[in-house]
Design an enzyme around this catalytic site. Structure first.
Site, PDB file in Angstrom:
ATOM      1  N   ARG A  43      29.515  39.519  48.139  1.00  0.00           N
ATOM      2  CA  ARG A  43      30.890  39.302  47.381  1.00  0.00           C
ATOM      3  C   ARG A  43      31.949  38.425  48.169  1.00  0.00           C
ATOM      4  NH1 ARG A  43      33.241  44.447  44.859  1.00  0.00           N
ATOM      5  NH2 ARG A  43      34.782  43.036  44.628  1.00  0.00           N
ATOM      6  N   ASP A  71      41.552  44.621  56.075  1.00  0.00           N
ATOM      7  CA  ASP A  71      40.189  43.947  56.231  1.00  0.00           C
ATOM      8  C   ASP A  71      39.549  43.585  57.556  1.00  0.00           C
ATOM      9  OD1 ASP A  71      40.598  43.902  53.387  1.00  0.00           O
ATOM     10  OD2 ASP A  71      41.236  41.833  53.138  1.00  0.00           O
ATOM     11  N   ASN A 112      40.331  35.570  49.619  1.00  0.00           N
ATOM     12  CA  ASN A 112      41.428  36.094  48.946  1.00  0.00           C
ATOM     13  C   ASN A 112      42.252  35.157  48.597  1.00  0.00           C
ATOM     14  OD1 ASN A 112      40.246  38.691  48.803  1.00  0.00           O
ATOM     15  ND2 ASN A 112      41.103  39.384  50.604  1.00  0.00           N
ATOM     16  N   ARG A 121      43.572  52.488  44.232  1.00  0.00           N
ATOM     17  CA  ARG A 121      44.383  51.078  43.848  1.00  0.00           C
ATOM     18  C   ARG A 121      44.902  50.932  42.550  1.00  0.00           C
ATOM     19  NH1 ARG A 121      39.934  46.868  46.243  1.00  0.00           N
ATOM     20  NH2 ARG A 121      41.819  45.544  46.647  1.00  0.00           N
TER      21      ARG A 121
HETATM   22  N1  EPU Z   1      49.216  49.636  45.109  1.00  0.00           N
HETATM   23  C1  EPU Z   1      49.962  50.212  44.331  1.00  0.00           C
HETATM   24  N2  EPU Z   1      50.388  49.902  43.201  1.00  0.00           N
HETATM   25  C2  EPU Z   1      50.120  48.342  42.787  1.00  0.00           C
HETATM   26  C3  EPU Z   1      49.451  47.590  43.731  1.00  0.00           C
HETATM   27  C4  EPU Z   1      49.178  48.154  45.096  1.00  0.00           C
HETATM   28  O1  EPU Z   1      49.872  51.570  44.498  1.00  0.00           O
HETATM   29  O2  EPU Z   1      50.522  48.158  41.748  1.00  0.00           O
HETATM   30  C5  EPU Z   1      48.730  49.942  46.568  1.00  0.00           C
HETATM   31  C6  EPU Z   1      47.226  49.858  46.863  1.00  0.00           C
HETATM   32  O3  EPU Z   1      46.711  50.903  46.242  1.00  0.00           O
HETATM   33  C7  EPU Z   1      47.145  49.858  48.307  1.00  0.00           C
HETATM   34  C8  EPU Z   1      48.445  49.188  48.646  1.00  0.00           C
HETATM   35  O4  EPU Z   1      49.315  49.225  47.692  1.00  0.00           O
HETATM   36  O5  EPU Z   1      47.157  51.520  48.944  1.00  0.00           O
HETATM   37  C9  EPU Z   1      48.264  47.843  49.102  1.00  0.00           C
HETATM   38  O6  EPU Z   1      47.303  47.105  48.120  1.00  0.00           O
HETATM   39  P1  EPU Z   1      47.400  45.624  47.665  1.00  0.00           P
HETATM   40  O7  EPU Z   1      47.857  45.513  46.382  1.00  0.00           O
HETATM   41  O8  EPU Z   1      48.081  44.820  48.654  1.00  0.00           O
HETATM   42  O9  EPU Z   1      45.891  45.123  47.853  1.00  0.00           O
HETATM   43  P2  EPU Z   1      45.156  44.095  46.648  1.00  0.00           P
HETATM   44  O10 EPU Z   1      46.115  43.109  46.405  1.00  0.00           O
HETATM   45  O11 EPU Z   1      44.672  44.999  45.595  1.00  0.00           O
HETATM   46  C10 EPU Z   1      44.268  42.514  48.525  1.00  0.00           C
HETATM   47  C11 EPU Z   1      43.108  42.057  49.107  1.00  0.00           C
HETATM   48  C12 EPU Z   1      42.183  42.944  49.731  1.00  0.00           C
HETATM   49  C13 EPU Z   1      43.047  43.478  50.863  1.00  0.00           C
HETATM   50  C14 EPU Z   1      44.236  43.925  50.611  1.00  0.00           C
HETATM   51  C15 EPU Z   1      45.332  44.457  51.715  1.00  0.00           C
HETATM   52  C16 EPU Z   1      42.548  40.168  47.410  1.00  0.00           C
HETATM   53  C17 EPU Z   1      41.900  39.903  46.279  1.00  0.00           C
HETATM   54  N3  EPU Z   1      42.153  41.610  47.929  1.00  0.00           N
HETATM   55  O12 EPU Z   1      44.011  43.726  47.732  1.00  0.00           O
HETATM   56  O13 EPU Z   1      40.974  42.681  50.174  1.00  0.00           O
HETATM   57  O14 EPU Z   1      42.352  44.572  51.486  1.00  0.00           O
HETATM   58  O15 EPU Z   1      45.171  42.946  49.815  1.00  0.00           O
HETATM   59  O16 EPU Z   1      45.471  43.448  52.350  1.00  0.00           O
HETATM   60  O17 EPU Z   1      43.343  39.689  47.775  1.00  0.00           O
HETATM   61  C18 EPU Z   1      38.725  42.727  50.982  1.00  0.00           C
HETATM   62  O18 EPU Z   1      38.821  41.331  50.915  1.00  0.00           O
HETATM   63  O19 EPU Z   1      37.938  43.264  51.461  1.00  0.00           O
HETATM   64  C19 EPU Z   1      39.756  43.189  50.101  1.00  0.00           C
HETATM   65  C20 EPU Z   1      39.736  44.538  49.865  1.00  0.00           C
END
Ligand code: EPU
Length: 417
Positions: A396, A304, A23, A121
């Site tokens: 992945r 995670d 990440n 998401r």
């Molecule tokens: N959310 C929204 N709107 C947005 C963005 C997020 O509603 O525009 C919500 C999401 O649906 C979720 C929450 O906010 O309920 C937090 O989501 P976040 O955006 O932080 O997640 P992400 O950036 O899509 C990253 C990691 C994930 C990890 C999460 C939380 C990367 C590439 N992915 O996802 O990693 O679970 O942050 O820490 O950095 C994994 O590695 O298995 C994985 C899923």
């Protein structure tokens, strides 16, 4: 589809080298789009998601040179400002090309990622932030079309803390005119690692590591060298494995200063943890104690690591509860753990776990990346044979997990199909 065959019951003993963080690597690779100079990266993990991201970046015209864990990017010849659906649908992190392409070239067309196994998401916060920076955005045919003359710095307060949202806006703001303030920013060490690379590329960022990032836009960024930080989730996964099986393992190439609440919870489970520079030694004897927690943003307990801890709680001496607050559908491992003999009930966002005296091997199905890791841990603690199907999820985000685990004594092998 490859499977893993695990014969449970072995204690773990020996050393495992931890890879670079998935990440951190994914947004950092996208930062290569921000400059015409060479971005030279080391400690890039060998993962399927990294390969997908490199393919996506190469399709824009970004030049990619790779030698094992070293990757050099050159963005002098980028001529296709697009991330097509075929690629985005397999990896949500593809959305991270939107901010950099728009900021440097004034235009981008990126497929909407859609839902995924762990929840809906949405990416509304990425879009809202870029609009606040002056981008014109419309959505048509499943694509985000974004345009701007030049992004203009402003104050952005995201509705919730979002990791990739913060990263996208941070990258975009580095090339905006004037100052951008990102309030409610994610503080995950992977966001901080990206910020350090951006600074090395010439960006002006204050408040790194805090929830208020102040970015003074610059005309252009230049090339830089950077080593991707160690993967705290991979390290945490192996620590859960030893908590479940017992044994004595040493993790190398780690960063003990970036750990979160999970480390304390591992100690509460009965693991003796010794931190020494970039190594972590963990010793476990006896049955794990149950631990309860809620997932939250960094430095709280990471979502995670939730599934892997649940596998250990499933065999702990007593009851526990786990509340998932970040994603609405991240309990898919529960059914599969119960197939192995776990006693877990879900009530809304909370799973209640009554530790079983023993788990018994069975065929199980991986449903997402961390759920897969949880099934591997449970399989190693179970009696007899467990077959974990659909391990493409595992590939992945983990670099040859079965190889690393068999090096420390687990009876685990990949069955290729
Ligand atoms: N959310 C929204 N709107 C947005 C963005 C997020 O509603 O525009 C919500 C999401 O649906 C979720 C929450 O906010 O309920 C937090 O989501 P976040 O955006 O932080 O997640 P992400 O950036 O899509 C990253 C990691 C994930 C990890 C999460 C939380 C990367 C590439 N992915 O996802 O990693 O679970 O942050 O820490 O950095 C994994 O590695 O298995 C994985 C899923």
């Amino acid at each position: 589809m490859d499977k893993l065959k695990i014969i449970g019951g072995n204690r773990l003993n020996g050393e495992i080298r931890i890879s670079g963080a998935k990440n951190a690597a994914l947004p950092i690779l996208c930062a290569g789009l921000l400059t015409a100079g060479d971005v030279e990266l080391s400690n890039v993990p060998r993962l399927h998601d990294v390969r997908t991201m490199l393919k996506l970046l190469a399709a824009t015209g970004l030049k990619v040179t790779q030698d094992d864990e070293k990757v050099t990017l050159n963005g002098a010849g980028i001529d296709k400002l697009e991330a097509p659906y075929e690629m985005v649908k397999t990896m949500r992190a593809s959305i991270l090309v939107l901010g950099p392409l728009l900021a440097r070239f004034g235009e981008a067309k990126v497929s909407l990622p859609g839902g995924c196994a762990i929840g809906s998401r949405p990416v509304d916060q990425h879009i809202k932030g870029l609009q606040a920076l002056g981008a014109e955005i419309h959505i048509e045919g499943g694509y985000i079309y974004a345009k701007c003359k030049k992004l203009k710095g402003t104050r952005i307060v995201t509705d919730m803390i979002t990791v990739t949202g913060t990263e996208n806006l941070l990258m975009a703001a580095t090339l905006a005119e004037g100052t951008t303030v990102l309030e409610n920013a994610a503080r995950e060490p992977e966001v901080t690692d990206l910020a350090h690379l951006l600074v090395a590329m010439g960006a002006k960022i204050e408040g790194i590591g805090t929830d208020r990032l102040v970015i003074h836009g610059v005309e252009e960024l230049h090339g830089a060298k950077h080593e991707v930080i160690s993967d705290r989730i991979e390290a945490g996964t192996f620590l859960c494995a030893v908590a479940a099986t017992g044994g004595d393992i040493t993790l190398t190439n780690t960063r003990t200063d970036i750990f979160d609440a999970a480390l304390d919870k591992l100690a509460e489970m009965g693991l003796t943890i010794m931190l020494n520079g970039s190594t972590i030694r963990a010793v476990m004897t006896g049955r794990p104690k149950p631990v309860s927690f809620r997932t939250t943003e960094y430095p709280g307990f990471p979502t995670d690591m939730q599934a892997q801890f649940m596998a250990v709680d499933a065999i702990a001496h007593g009851t526990s509860s786990i509340t998932e607050t970040i994603f609405e559908n991240r309990f898919m491992h529960v059914q599969e753990l119960n197939r192995l003999g776990a006693h877990i009930n879900i009530d809304g966002k909370t799973a209640f776990i009554r530790g079983a005296d023993r788990l018994v091997g069975a065929p199980v199905m991986a449903t997402d990346l961390r759920a897969s890791a949880s099934l591997v841990i449970a399989g190693m603690a179970a009696q007899g044979e467990t077959i974990v199907d659909r391990i493409y999820h595992l590939d992945r985000g983990y670099d040859r997990m079965e190889v690393k685990l068999s090096q420390v004594g687990a009876n685990i092998e990949r069955i290729r199909e």
